[in-house]
Design an enzyme around this catalytic site. Structure first.
Site, PDB file in Angstrom:
ATOM      1  N   CYS A  45      -1.809   0.956  15.004  1.00  9.70           N
ATOM      2  CA  CYS A  45      -2.760   1.416  13.976  1.00  9.70           C
ATOM      3  C   CYS A  45      -4.010   0.536  13.952  1.00  9.70           C
ATOM      4  O   CYS A  45      -3.922  -0.679  13.938  1.00  9.70           O
ATOM      5  CB  CYS A  45      -2.107   1.403  12.597  1.00  9.70           C
ATOM      6  SG  CYS A  45      -3.236   1.984  11.314  1.00  9.70           S
ATOM      7  N   CYS A  79      -3.524   6.477  11.601  1.00  9.54           N
ATOM      8  CA  CYS A  79      -2.793   6.487  12.881  1.00  9.54           C
ATOM      9  C   CYS A  79      -1.773   7.626  12.959  1.00  9.54           C
ATOM     10  O   CYS A  79      -1.173   7.851  13.997  1.00  9.54           O
ATOM     11  CB  CYS A  79      -2.118   5.140  13.110  1.00  9.54           C
ATOM     12  SG  CYS A  79      -0.845   4.757  11.903  1.00  9.54           S
ATOM     13  N   ARG A  89       4.557   6.613   2.718  1.00 14.25           N
ATOM     14  CA  ARG A  89       3.973   7.847   3.256  1.00 14.25           C
ATOM     15  C   ARG A  89       3.212   7.532   4.549  1.00 14.25           C
ATOM     16  O   ARG A  89       2.756   6.407   4.746  1.00 14.25           O
ATOM     17  CB  ARG A  89       3.070   8.504   2.217  1.00 14.25           C
ATOM     18  CG  ARG A  89       2.034   7.615   1.649  1.00 14.25           C
ATOM     19  CD  ARG A  89       1.178   8.291   0.597  1.00 14.25           C
ATOM     20  NE  ARG A  89      -0.037   7.502   0.414  1.00 14.25           N
ATOM     21  CZ  ARG A  89      -0.067   6.355  -0.231  1.00 14.25           C
ATOM     22  NH1 ARG A  89       1.017   5.857  -0.784  1.00 14.25           N
ATOM     23  NH2 ARG A  89      -1.192   5.662  -0.346  1.00 14.25           N
ATOM     24  N   THR A 120       0.813  -1.209   0.000  1.00 14.88           N
ATOM     25  CA  THR A 120       0.000   0.000   0.000  1.00 14.88           C
ATOM     26  C   THR A 120       0.851   1.265   0.000  1.00 14.88           C
ATOM     27  O   THR A 120       0.344   2.349  -0.244  1.00 14.88           O
ATOM     28  CB  THR A 120      -0.909   0.058   1.253  1.00 14.88           C
ATOM     29  OG1 THR A 120      -0.070   0.004   2.417  1.00 14.88           O
ATOM     30  CG2 THR A 120      -1.872  -1.113   1.278  1.00 14.88           C
ATOM     31  N   CYS A 134       2.830   2.947   9.367  1.00 21.23           N
ATOM     32  CA  CYS A 134       1.930   3.121  10.498  1.00 21.23           C
ATOM     33  C   CYS A 134       2.669   2.985  11.809  1.00 21.23           C
ATOM     34  O   CYS A 134       3.740   2.392  11.875  1.00 21.23           O
ATOM     35  CB  CYS A 134       0.864   2.024  10.495  1.00 21.23           C
ATOM     36  SG  CYS A 134      -0.267   2.113   9.109  1.00 21.23           S
ATOM     37  N   ARG A 147      -6.863  -2.620   9.225  1.00 21.04           N
ATOM     38  CA  ARG A 147      -6.804  -4.077   9.108  1.00 21.04           C
ATOM     39  C   ARG A 147      -5.342  -4.525   9.076  1.00 21.04           C
ATOM     40  O   ARG A 147      -4.497  -3.881   8.464  1.00 21.04           O
ATOM     41  CB  ARG A 147      -7.498  -4.499   7.803  1.00 21.04           C
ATOM     42  CG  ARG A 147      -8.034  -5.906   7.823  1.00 21.04           C
ATOM     43  CD  ARG A 147      -9.074  -6.064   6.694  1.00 21.04           C
ATOM     44  NE  ARG A 147      -8.455  -5.887   5.375  1.00 21.04           N
ATOM     45  CZ  ARG A 147      -7.944  -6.892   4.664  1.00 21.04           C
ATOM     46  NH1 ARG A 147      -7.977  -8.123   5.128  1.00 21.04           N
ATOM     47  NH2 ARG A 147      -7.392  -6.671   3.483  1.00 21.04           N
ATOM     48  N   CYS A 159       0.510   7.013   7.361  1.00 21.64           N
ATOM     49  CA  CYS A 159      -0.885   6.585   7.345  1.00 21.64           C
ATOM     50  C   CYS A 159      -1.774   7.728   7.835  1.00 21.64           C
ATOM     51  O   CYS A 159      -1.436   8.429   8.789  1.00 21.64           O
ATOM     52  CB  CYS A 159      -1.024   5.370   8.255  1.00 21.64           C
ATOM     53  SG  CYS A 159      -2.717   4.901   8.606  1.00 21.64           S
TER      54      CYS A 159
HETATM   55 ZN   LIG Z   1      -1.987   3.411  10.198  1.00 25.43          ZN
END
Ligand SMILES: [Zn+2]
Length: 371
Positions: free
Chosen positions: A46, A76, A71, A38, A42, A49, A73
């Site tokens: 976080c 979180c 990058r 993705t 995080c 999922r 999140c």
């Molecule tokens: Zn996150």
């Protein structure tokens, strides 16, 4: 890769993963995790999922995740609690400023930088480190080194051309090269054409490592942030070779090579003698063979290597030969540092070089703690 040259403990991937599985708030601020599919990183807690383990990488600080192209999140907000969200832009601007002015002598001291960023020297030091991963001074030094390398590069290639002129045109030199060490001249020119290379990436104590091999030996041992990045590096080195993922289970031969390499990195097996299969000039081979003779846990300066191979004036060409090493660890170019004790360069990041040297010393002294 971190050019800061700072020594840091490597993360324990298993413990980090456990924290992620448990969404452990207590671990927030200790590390961040990135999800390569993705492109997001995080904090451990976080609420999103849980990603698949194989897509997750761990980073000590947000800066490392940022450098790996990830990058923060939005859920979180891993930067928020360090209080860096608001100063991130200022620090980024400061980095640009340092890069643009790295040749301006000692004018770029901490006072000057804190004036430029509008932060107190203390706040600047702390935020800079949190966001960039190194101190402003280390960052400045890395910029200077990079600029210097750029300036030297053209001259170095001339020197190298002189050293190597008589070699590449002469098949004699290649005939003398140990057959365990090296592609034939034809293969060298063809950038791996006709070669069949199998590769696999594995987690090592010093980060994700890709190992590539022909049936004659290892031709690629390098570190990177992701399998994808490593595969690109392999392709760049051997654009004309046919590449395929290593079959599992490993062939007996490759299994033994991997065992030796991983045992060596764990500190269990100080002496490493593995066949390598890389294209190189006679000069490079000479340097690399010398590096292999440096005992585990010890370092030599570029100058010492130069006199060791009987080429006192070739310090720069030696640095280049180290930088062009494709089989990290097996050819231990991390054991060469500057004569003033500075680390010099390392293709896979100064931080990794520092850790490799420290681990070898600790293993030799019997004080290596795992991971
Ligand atoms: Zn996150």
């Amino acid at each position: 890769m971190n050019e800061g040259g700072e020594s840091k403990e490597m993360l324990n991937n298993e413990r980090c993963w456990e924290a992620v599985v448990n969404k452990d708030k207590g671990q927030d601020g200790q590390f961040v995790f990135g999800v390569i599919t993705t492109g997001v990183y995080c904090r451990p807690s976080c609420p999103s999922r849980r990603p698949l383990r194989k897509n997750v990488r761990f980073y000590k600080i947000p800066a490392e995740a940022e450098r790996a192209g990830l990058r923060p999140c939005r859920r979180c907000r891993p930067l928020a609690d360090v209080g860096v969200d608001s100063v991130t832009a200022r620090i980024r601007g400061l980095c640009n400023y340092i890069r643009g002015n790295s040749d301006s002598g000692d004018r770029l001291n901490l006072d000057e930088l804190s004036r430029h960023a509008g932060l107190s020297p203390f706040h600047l030091q702390r935020s800079f480190k949190a966001i960039v991963g190194v101190t402003p001074r280390q960052y400045l030094e890395a910029c200077r080194l990079k600029a210097l390398k750029g300036k030297l590069r053209s001259r170095i290639s001339v020197t190298e051309a002189i050293y190597e002129a008589g070699f590449s045109s002469s098949s004699r030199v290649y005939e003398r090269v140990d057959t365990r060490l090296g592609m034939t001249p034809t293969e060298y020119r063809a950038r791996g054409k006709g070669l069949s290379i199998s590769y696999v990436s594995v987690e090592s104590p010093v980060g994700l490592m890709m190992v590539g091999a022909t049936n004659r030996g290892l031709c690629f041992v390098q570190f990177g942030e992701s399998h994808h990045e490593l595969l690109e590096m392999l392709r760049k080195e051997y654009p004309a070779a046919s590449l395929q993922p290593m079959k599992q289970p490993y062939s007996q031969q490759f299994g033994l090579w991997m065992e030796a390499l991983c045992g060596h990195l764990r500190g269990d097996q100080p002496h490493l003698d593995l066949p390598i299969d890389v294209r190189a000039t006679a000069f490079q081979f000479k340097v690399w063979k010398y590096l292999q003779s440096i005992p585990y846990g010890e370092v030599r300066s570029y100058t010492e290597v130069a006199s060791g191979i009987g080429r006192r004036a070739a310090t720069r060409a030696i640095a280049r030969a180290c930088a062009s090493n494709r089989v990290a660890i097996v050819i231990p170019c991390h054991r060469v540092i500057r004569c003033n004790g500075e680390l010099g360069g390392y293709r896979w990041g100064l931080e990794r070089k520092r850790v490799l040297i420290d681990r070898e010393r600790a293993a030799r002294a019997g004080t290596l703690r795992f991971p």
